[in-house]
Design an enzyme around this catalytic site. Structure first.
Site, PDB file in Angstrom:
ATOM      1  N   PRO A 162       0.783  -1.225   0.000  1.00 15.97           N
ATOM      2  CA  PRO A 162       0.000   0.000   0.000  1.00 15.97           C
ATOM      3  C   PRO A 162       0.819   1.281   0.000  1.00 15.97           C
ATOM      4  O   PRO A 162       1.821   1.383   0.710  1.00 15.97           O
ATOM      5  CB  PRO A 162      -0.837  -0.104   1.280  1.00 15.97           C
ATOM      6  CG  PRO A 162      -0.153  -1.118   2.112  1.00 15.97           C
ATOM      7  CD  PRO A 162       0.491  -2.078   1.164  1.00 15.97           C
ATOM      8  N   ASN A 163       0.356   2.209  -0.804  1.00 13.92           N
ATOM      9  CA  ASN A 163       0.876   3.577  -0.902  1.00 13.92           C
ATOM     10  C   ASN A 163       2.205   3.691  -1.635  1.00 13.92           C
ATOM     11  O   ASN A 163       2.684   4.798  -1.870  1.00 13.92           O
ATOM     12  CB  ASN A 163       0.972   4.241   0.489  1.00 13.92           C
ATOM     13  CG  ASN A 163      -0.394   4.422   1.114  1.00 13.92           C
ATOM     14  OD1 ASN A 163      -1.288   4.966   0.472  1.00 13.92           O
ATOM     15  ND2 ASN A 163      -0.573   3.938   2.330  1.00 13.92           N
ATOM     16  N   ARG A 200       5.652  12.332  -2.705  1.00 12.48           N
ATOM     17  CA  ARG A 200       5.606  12.936  -1.367  1.00 12.48           C
ATOM     18  C   ARG A 200       6.687  12.313  -0.494  1.00 12.48           C
ATOM     19  O   ARG A 200       7.234  11.269  -0.847  1.00 12.48           O
ATOM     20  CB  ARG A 200       4.242  12.685  -0.705  1.00 12.48           C
ATOM     21  CG  ARG A 200       3.181  13.640  -1.190  1.00 12.48           C
ATOM     22  CD  ARG A 200       1.867  13.327  -0.533  1.00 12.48           C
ATOM     23  NE  ARG A 200       0.926  12.824  -1.529  1.00 12.48           N
ATOM     24  CZ  ARG A 200      -0.107  12.027  -1.272  1.00 12.48           C
ATOM     25  NH1 ARG A 200      -0.324  11.599  -0.050  1.00 12.48           N
ATOM     26  NH2 ARG A 200      -0.911  11.650  -2.222  1.00 12.48           N
ATOM     27  N   TYR A 209      11.649   8.651   1.632  1.00  9.63           N
ATOM     28  CA  TYR A 209      11.646   7.596   0.620  1.00  9.63           C
ATOM     29  C   TYR A 209      12.399   7.951  -0.665  1.00  9.63           C
ATOM     30  O   TYR A 209      12.495   7.124  -1.570  1.00  9.63           O
ATOM     31  CB  TYR A 209      10.193   7.228   0.272  1.00  9.63           C
ATOM     32  CG  TYR A 209       9.408   6.713   1.467  1.00  9.63           C
ATOM     33  CD1 TYR A 209       9.787   5.533   2.101  1.00  9.63           C
ATOM     34  CD2 TYR A 209       8.315   7.416   1.966  1.00  9.63           C
ATOM     35  CE1 TYR A 209       9.084   5.066   3.205  1.00  9.63           C
ATOM     36  CE2 TYR A 209       7.599   6.947   3.064  1.00  9.63           C
ATOM     37  CZ  TYR A 209       7.992   5.778   3.683  1.00  9.63           C
ATOM     38  OH  TYR A 209       7.306   5.308   4.773  1.00  9.63           O
ATOM     39  N   ASN A 263       8.076  -5.680  -0.570  1.00  8.57           N
ATOM     40  CA  ASN A 263       7.936  -4.492   0.270  1.00  8.57           C
ATOM     41  C   ASN A 263       6.449  -4.379   0.574  1.00  8.57           C
ATOM     42  O   ASN A 263       5.667  -3.883  -0.243  1.00  8.57           O
ATOM     43  CB  ASN A 263       8.442  -3.227  -0.430  1.00  8.57           C
ATOM     44  CG  ASN A 263       8.394  -2.018   0.506  1.00  8.57           C
ATOM     45  OD1 ASN A 263       7.801  -2.084   1.591  1.00  8.57           O
ATOM     46  ND2 ASN A 263       9.017  -0.924   0.101  1.00  8.57           N
ATOM     47  N   ALA A 320       2.984  -0.707   4.903  1.00  9.00           N
ATOM     48  CA  ALA A 320       2.489  -0.714   6.288  1.00  9.00           C
ATOM     49  C   ALA A 320       1.892  -2.063   6.688  1.00  9.00           C
ATOM     50  O   ALA A 320       1.804  -2.376   7.880  1.00  9.00           O
ATOM     51  CB  ALA A 320       1.462   0.395   6.471  1.00  9.00           C
ATOM     52  N   GLU A 373      12.352  -9.774   2.338  1.00 11.48           N
ATOM     53  CA  GLU A 373      11.613  -8.595   2.813  1.00 11.48           C
ATOM     54  C   GLU A 373      12.459  -7.350   2.557  1.00 11.48           C
ATOM     55  O   GLU A 373      13.675  -7.356   2.807  1.00 11.48           O
ATOM     56  CB  GLU A 373      11.343  -8.755   4.308  1.00 11.48           C
ATOM     57  CG  GLU A 373      10.678  -7.535   4.937  1.00 11.48           C
ATOM     58  CD  GLU A 373      10.479  -7.693   6.458  1.00 11.48           C
ATOM     59  OE1 GLU A 373      10.820  -8.769   7.014  1.00 11.48           O
ATOM     60  OE2 GLU A 373       9.995  -6.733   7.071  1.00 11.48           O
ATOM     61  N   HIS A 387      12.647  -2.944   2.832  1.00 15.96           N
ATOM     62  CA  HIS A 387      12.145  -1.617   3.189  1.00 15.96           C
ATOM     63  C   HIS A 387      13.103  -0.554   2.680  1.00 15.96           C
ATOM     64  O   HIS A 387      14.327  -0.677   2.878  1.00 15.96           O
ATOM     65  CB  HIS A 387      11.932  -1.492   4.698  1.00 15.96           C
ATOM     66  CG  HIS A 387      10.960  -2.485   5.202  1.00 15.96           C
ATOM     67  ND1 HIS A 387       9.610  -2.385   4.925  1.00 15.96           N
ATOM     68  CD2 HIS A 387      11.130  -3.652   5.866  1.00 15.96           C
ATOM     69  CE1 HIS A 387       8.997  -3.430   5.430  1.00 15.96           C
ATOM     70  NE2 HIS A 387       9.891  -4.229   5.998  1.00 15.96           N
ATOM     71  N   ARG A 436      12.939   4.509  12.959  1.00 14.61           N
ATOM     72  CA  ARG A 436      11.711   5.304  12.858  1.00 14.61           C
ATOM     73  C   ARG A 436      10.785   5.006  14.052  1.00 14.61           C
ATOM     74  O   ARG A 436      11.248   4.583  15.095  1.00 14.61           O
ATOM     75  CB  ARG A 436      11.035   5.027  11.511  1.00 14.61           C
ATOM     76  CG  ARG A 436      11.941   5.404  10.320  1.00 14.61           C
ATOM     77  CD  ARG A 436      11.268   5.170   8.988  1.00 14.61           C
ATOM     78  NE  ARG A 436      10.112   6.046   8.840  1.00 14.61           N
ATOM     79  CZ  ARG A 436       9.192   5.898   7.878  1.00 14.61           C
ATOM     80  NH1 ARG A 436       9.320   4.911   6.994  1.00 14.61           N
ATOM     81  NH2 ARG A 436       8.175   6.719   7.794  1.00 14.61           N
TER      82      ARG A 436
HETATM   83  O1  CA2 Z   1      10.485   1.891   4.086  1.00 14.51           O
HETATM   84  C1  CA2 Z   1       9.655   1.197   3.468  1.00 14.51           C
HETATM   85  O2  CA2 Z   1       9.853   0.727   2.356  1.00 14.51           O
HETATM   86  C2  CA2 Z   1       8.255   0.982   4.085  1.00 14.51           C
HETATM   87  O3  CA2 Z   1       7.859  -0.350   3.769  1.00 14.51           O
HETATM   88  C3  CA2 Z   1       7.334   1.987   3.408  1.00 14.51           C
HETATM   89  C4  CA2 Z   1       5.929   1.997   3.998  1.00 14.51           C
HETATM   90  C5  CA2 Z   1       5.971   2.103   5.520  1.00 14.51           C
HETATM   91  O4  CA2 Z   1       4.658   1.980   6.049  1.00 14.51           O
HETATM   92  C6  CA2 Z   1       6.857   1.044   6.132  1.00 14.51           C
HETATM   93  O5  CA2 Z   1       6.888   1.228   7.539  1.00 14.51           O
HETATM   94  C7  CA2 Z   1       8.257   1.138   5.586  1.00 14.51           C
HETATM   95  C8  CA2 Z   1       5.128   3.200   3.456  1.00 14.51           C
HETATM   96  C9  CA2 Z   1       5.018   3.219   1.976  1.00 14.51           C
HETATM   97  C10 CA2 Z   1       4.334   4.504   1.596  1.00 14.51           C
HETATM   98  O6  CA2 Z   1       5.181   5.183   0.709  1.00 14.51           O
HETATM   99  C11 CA2 Z   1       4.923   6.498   0.469  1.00 14.51           C
HETATM  100  C12 CA2 Z   1       5.738   7.111  -0.450  1.00 14.51           C
HETATM  101  C13 CA2 Z   1       5.575   8.433  -0.742  1.00 14.51           C
HETATM  102  C14 CA2 Z   1       4.562   9.141  -0.126  1.00 14.51           C
HETATM  103  C15 CA2 Z   1       3.734   8.538   0.791  1.00 14.51           C
HETATM  104  C16 CA2 Z   1       3.916   7.193   1.079  1.00 14.51           C
END
Ligand code: CA2
Length: 169
Positions: free
Chosen positions: A10-11, A18, A23, A79, A82, A103, A105, A112
């Site tokens: 997701p996301n 953003r 990221y 990946n 969340a 896995e 990230h 974090r």
């Molecule tokens: O660090 C990672 O790759 C995560 O898997 C990314 C997830 C986060 O919930 C994990 O804790 C760590 C979030 C992905 C959302 O990515 C976004 C990218 C740009 C803007 C908003 C969200």
């Protein structure tokens, strides 16, 4: 030709739009290109996917397990976004399918918030790549390729490594 599955949760479709401080600035399309390059260098076809839906990810993990058992797939880089921190369903799908998973990230989740420190995926993962930014994707593909090659050489009895005692398929 063997393939490798890259699954994004997701996301991650928002990558590059953003939160560049967390990221980075590269988009999911850029990540796909990195993965295709890394796969091609290893002679692997790359199946790159993203979904915001937990059940869709479960379906894809189950299908991937069947493809791995059929010798068509070396495993998956996951990946789970969340869902990493919440999803027993993804844990069960990986375990049930016998799928070899690395896995991944992008960010260092351990540096974090506390709620990102626990992963339901780690216990069923063959390896983990954390905190290397999007450059972690090619690293994960290389690591997965090595683990699959080790497992293949162990199962044919031609390997001399210690892979036989590993707790993953
Ligand atoms: O660090 C990672 O790759 C995560 O898997 C990314 C997830 C986060 O919930 C994990 O804790 C760590 C979030 C992905 C959302 O990515 C976004 C990218 C740009 C803007 C908003 C969200």
């Amino acid at each position: 030709m063997s393939s490798v599955l890259i699954l994004n949760g997701p996301n991650l479709n928002l990558l590059g739009t953003r939160e560049p401080g967390v990221y980075g600035a590269r988009t999911l399309g850029d990540v796909e290109a990195l993965c295709r390059e890394a796969g091609a260098a290893l002679g692997l076809e790359v199946d790159f996917r993203q979904s915001n839906h937990e059940g869709v990810l479960v379906d894809w993990l189950q299908e991937a397990g069947a493809a791995q058992q059929a010798g068509q797939l070396i495993g998956a880089v996951l990946n789970a976004g969340a869902y990493t921190h919440t999803s027993i369903a993804l844990h069960d799908a990986i375990k049930g399918a016998g799928l070899r998973v690395v896995e991944l990230h992008i960010s260092n989740v351990h540096a974090r918030e506390q709620f990102r420190h626990h992963s339901y995926i780690s216990a069923v993962a063959a390896g983990i790549v954390v905190g290397f930014g999007v450059e972690g994707y090619p690293l994960a593909i290389q690591g997965l390729h090595r683990l699959a090659a080790e497992a293949a050489s162990t199962s044919t009895g031609s390997g001399s490594g210690t892979g036989g005692s590993q707790p993953w398929p």
